[in-house]
Design a protein around this motif. Structure first.
Motif, PDB file in Angstrom:
ATOM      1  N   LEU A   1      -3.697   7.434 -10.158  1.00 36.58           N
ATOM      2  CA  LEU A   1      -2.866   8.501 -10.713  1.00 36.58           C
ATOM      3  C   LEU A   1      -2.486   9.532  -9.657  1.00 36.58           C
ATOM      4  N   VAL A   2      -1.240   9.970  -9.678  1.00 27.60           N
ATOM      5  CA  VAL A   2      -0.817  11.127  -8.900  1.00 27.60           C
ATOM      6  C   VAL A   2      -0.902  12.330  -9.817  1.00 27.60           C
ATOM      7  N   ARG A   3      -1.709  13.303  -9.439  1.00 32.05           N
ATOM      8  CA  ARG A   3      -1.967  14.458 -10.318  1.00 32.05           C
ATOM      9  C   ARG A   3      -1.312  15.715  -9.727  1.00 32.05           C
ATOM     10  N   ASP A   4      -0.156  16.076 -10.240  1.00 33.82           N
ATOM     11  CA  ASP A   4       0.516  17.314  -9.832  1.00 33.82           C
ATOM     12  C   ASP A   4       0.693  17.415  -8.324  1.00 33.82           C
ATOM     13  N   ALA A   5       1.374  16.439  -7.725  1.00 30.43           N
ATOM     14  CA  ALA A   5       1.599  16.446  -6.280  1.00 30.43           C
ATOM     15  C   ALA A   5       2.229  17.767  -5.854  1.00 30.43           C
TER      16      ALA A   5
ATOM     17  N   ASP B   1      -2.215  10.025   1.307  1.00 36.99           N
ATOM     18  CA  ASP B   1      -1.582   9.715   2.593  1.00 36.99           C
ATOM     19  C   ASP B   1      -2.550   9.824   3.772  1.00 36.99           C
ATOM     20  N   VAL B   2      -3.308  10.913   3.836  1.00 31.11           N
ATOM     21  CA  VAL B   2      -4.180  11.117   5.000  1.00 31.11           C
ATOM     22  C   VAL B   2      -5.360  10.152   5.018  1.00 31.11           C
ATOM     23  N   THR B   3      -5.804   9.708   3.853  1.00 31.65           N
ATOM     24  CA  THR B   3      -6.884   8.717   3.810  1.00 31.65           C
ATOM     25  C   THR B   3      -6.387   7.376   4.324  1.00 31.65           C
TER      26      THR B   3
ATOM     27  N   GLY C   1       0.839  -1.190   0.000  1.00 32.38           N
ATOM     28  CA  GLY C   1       0.000   0.000   0.000  1.00 32.38           C
ATOM     29  C   GLY C   1       0.875   1.242   0.000  1.00 32.38           C
ATOM     30  N   ILE C   2       0.504   2.229  -0.784  1.00 34.18           N
ATOM     31  CA  ILE C   2       1.274   3.476  -0.868  1.00 34.18           C
ATOM     32  C   ILE C   2       0.375   4.632  -0.464  1.00 34.18           C
ATOM     33  N   GLY C   3       0.761   5.339   0.578  1.00 37.22           N
ATOM     34  CA  GLY C   3       0.105   6.582   0.971  1.00 37.22           C
ATOM     35  C   GLY C   3       0.926   7.731   0.415  1.00 37.22           C
ATOM     36  N   MET C   4       0.346   8.502  -0.507  1.00 33.79           N
ATOM     37  CA  MET C   4       1.110   9.458  -1.313  1.00 33.79           C
ATOM     38  C   MET C   4       0.571  10.870  -1.148  1.00 33.79           C
ATOM     39  N   ILE C   5       1.446  11.831  -1.375  1.00 27.20           N
ATOM     40  CA  ILE C   5       1.064  13.239  -1.407  1.00 27.20           C
ATOM     41  C   ILE C   5       0.046  13.464  -2.535  1.00 27.20           C
ATOM     42  N   GLY C   6      -0.933  14.332  -2.289  1.00 25.94           N
ATOM     43  CA  GLY C   6      -1.905  14.671  -3.322  1.00 25.94           C
ATOM     44  C   GLY C   6      -1.557  15.986  -4.000  1.00 25.94           C
ATOM     45  N   PRO C   7      -2.432  16.414  -4.930  1.00 24.58           N
ATOM     46  CA  PRO C   7      -3.675  15.780  -5.363  1.00 24.58           C
ATOM     47  C   PRO C   7      -3.457  14.403  -5.997  1.00 24.58           C
ATOM     48  N   LEU C   8      -4.465  13.534  -5.778  1.00 27.19           N
ATOM     49  CA  LEU C   8      -4.318  12.144  -6.173  1.00 27.19           C
ATOM     50  C   LEU C   8      -5.672  11.582  -6.592  1.00 27.19           C
ATOM     51  N   ASP C   9      -5.673  10.873  -7.711  1.00 28.68           N
ATOM     52  CA  ASP C   9      -6.869  10.222  -8.234  1.00 28.68           C
ATOM     53  C   ASP C   9      -6.813   8.759  -7.823  1.00 28.68           C
ATOM     54  N   HIS C  10      -7.415   8.454  -6.684  1.00 25.64           N
ATOM     55  CA  HIS C  10      -7.383   7.093  -6.150  1.00 25.64           C
ATOM     56  C   HIS C  10      -8.051   6.111  -7.107  1.00 25.64           C
ATOM     57  N   ALA C  11      -9.160   6.505  -7.700  1.00 26.49           N
ATOM     58  CA  ALA C  11      -9.932   5.599  -8.543  1.00 26.49           C
ATOM     59  C   ALA C  11      -9.120   5.081  -9.725  1.00 26.49           C
TER      60      ALA C  11
END
Length: 378
Positions: A160-164, A192-194, A147-157
């Protein structure tokens, strides 16, 4: 798969998730324990227990002999039967944890990331770190995924990582797909926070109501647990709490707006004024409470925990004094029980939850079923 088959498969997975949730919240249990806790029939519970035992997820822990009646078999979860690795990707560091089926963290390591790192540099760091955790062990056969908790903005569905924010090389990067190909393992990608709020929900179980996790670590974000599940929003990008404006004439933020909570907080930190930074965060928390009416606020993140003795009382004070009718509306405010591991642990828990939590519905299944909250099932 036909609709009838899909419904049966969902219900089978749903019932198994209920039994697994009981196994995570009590040390040992009997068939009657599960019947009482879930409302399933004794026959249904017996079938589920048989399947979980055959899969090695639970095991017999002996027999209880009551004064009257037949002896009852006692069961327990087998925590080391399955593992997941969780990754917390921050702007400066990569934290990796190994989590078992009970949600317990067994291994935690943190390593630096290059400044303004690229997707390739992150994938290499993930590969090296995961290799170090699993080297010389039999974990690989029991590892369910990463599992990867990543900086956003992020399209979980869409993975995709969108312009972190604060990272130049992350425009619409298909990180989930790239990581699966690079690591040779199933990958779950989320903000990440989710991930962090999911970990808190697993540990609190049925006592966890509507809640937020506020993270301060090279940025500010908020993860939300609403109605018994993680809230991701219409575009799966909920959580940009740090990019809500608190000063119309404030400094420009990395997101391009003026006076965001994150940049106003950062200016206070750069000036060495931690108490002011804590008050800025507290203002944001009160704004959030006025919007969502939460029961619990969890404070997390390495930068916050470093000054927990300042942040916690500042937020508690604001909740008591700035929320109208605080005698009625004030939530519980706590520090994360998982400390700096909360995001990585949550990312690992999300992998386990995909397999052993409430299953996703197939298209066309009535939405009322998926929204039913289940104590401890996430």
């Amino acid at each position: 798969m036909t609709r009838t088959t899909a419904d049966v498969t969902f219900l089978r997975g749903y019932n198994q998730a209920l039994v697994m949730a009981v196994g995570r919240t009590v040390r040992t249990f009997e068939r009657s324990t599960v019947v009482h806790a879930t409302g399933l029939t004794p026959q249904a519970v017996s079938k589920v227990i048989a399947r979980l035992t055959a899969d090695g997820l639970i095991r017999s822990a002996g027999v209880r002999r009551p004064g009257i009646g037949k002896p009852a078999v006692v069961y327990e979860l087998v925590p080391d039967s399955r593992y997941a690795i969780g990754a917390h990707v921050a702007r400066r560091t990569l934290r990796l944890v190994l989590v078992d089926l009970a949600g317990t963290v067994h291994h935690s390591t943190v390593s630096p990331l290059p400044a303004d790192f690229t997707p390739e540099q992150l994938l290499d760091a993930l590969s090296v770190g995961i290799g170090a955790i699993t080297a010389g062990t039999e974990l690989r056969s029991r590892l369910t995924g990463v599992g990867i908790g990543m900086i956003g903005p992020l399209d979980h569905a869409h993975g995709l990582v969108r312009d972190a924010h604060g990272l130049r090389h992350w425009h619409d990067v298909p990180l989930r797909e790239l990581a699966e190909a690079h690591l040779g393992l199933p990958v779950h990608l989320d903000k990440d926070v989710t991930a962090g709020i999911t970990a808190e929900a697993w540990r609190h179980g049925a006592t966890f109501g509507d809640a937020a996790l506020i993270m301060v670590e090279s940025g500010i974000g908020g993860g939300f647990w609403l109605g018994g599940t993680a809230h991701r929003g219409a575009h799966t990008n909920a959580g940009e709490f740090g990019h809500t404006v608190v000063d119309l004439d404030g400094p420009r933020c990395v997101c391009g707006r003026l006076g965001c909570l994150e940049v106003v907080h950062l200016r206070a930190i750069e000036a060495g004024d931690v108490p002011r930074a804590a008050r800025v965060l507290a203002v944001g928390v009160v704004n959030l409470l006025q919007t969502l009416d939460l029961a619990h606020v969890v404070l997390a993140g390495a930068d916050l925990l470093r000054h927990a003795d300042v942040y916690l009382p500042a937020v508690e004070r604001a909740v008591r004094t700035d929320v109208p009718r605080a005698d009625w509306l004030a939530p519980m405010v706590t520090l994360s029980r998982l400390g700096a591991d909360v995001i990585a642990a949550g990312a690992a828990v999300q992998v386990l939850d995909q397999l052993y939590g409430i299953p996703d519905l197939t298209p066309g299944t009535p939405p009322a079923i998926v929204r039913q909250p289940v104590a401890g099932a996430h």
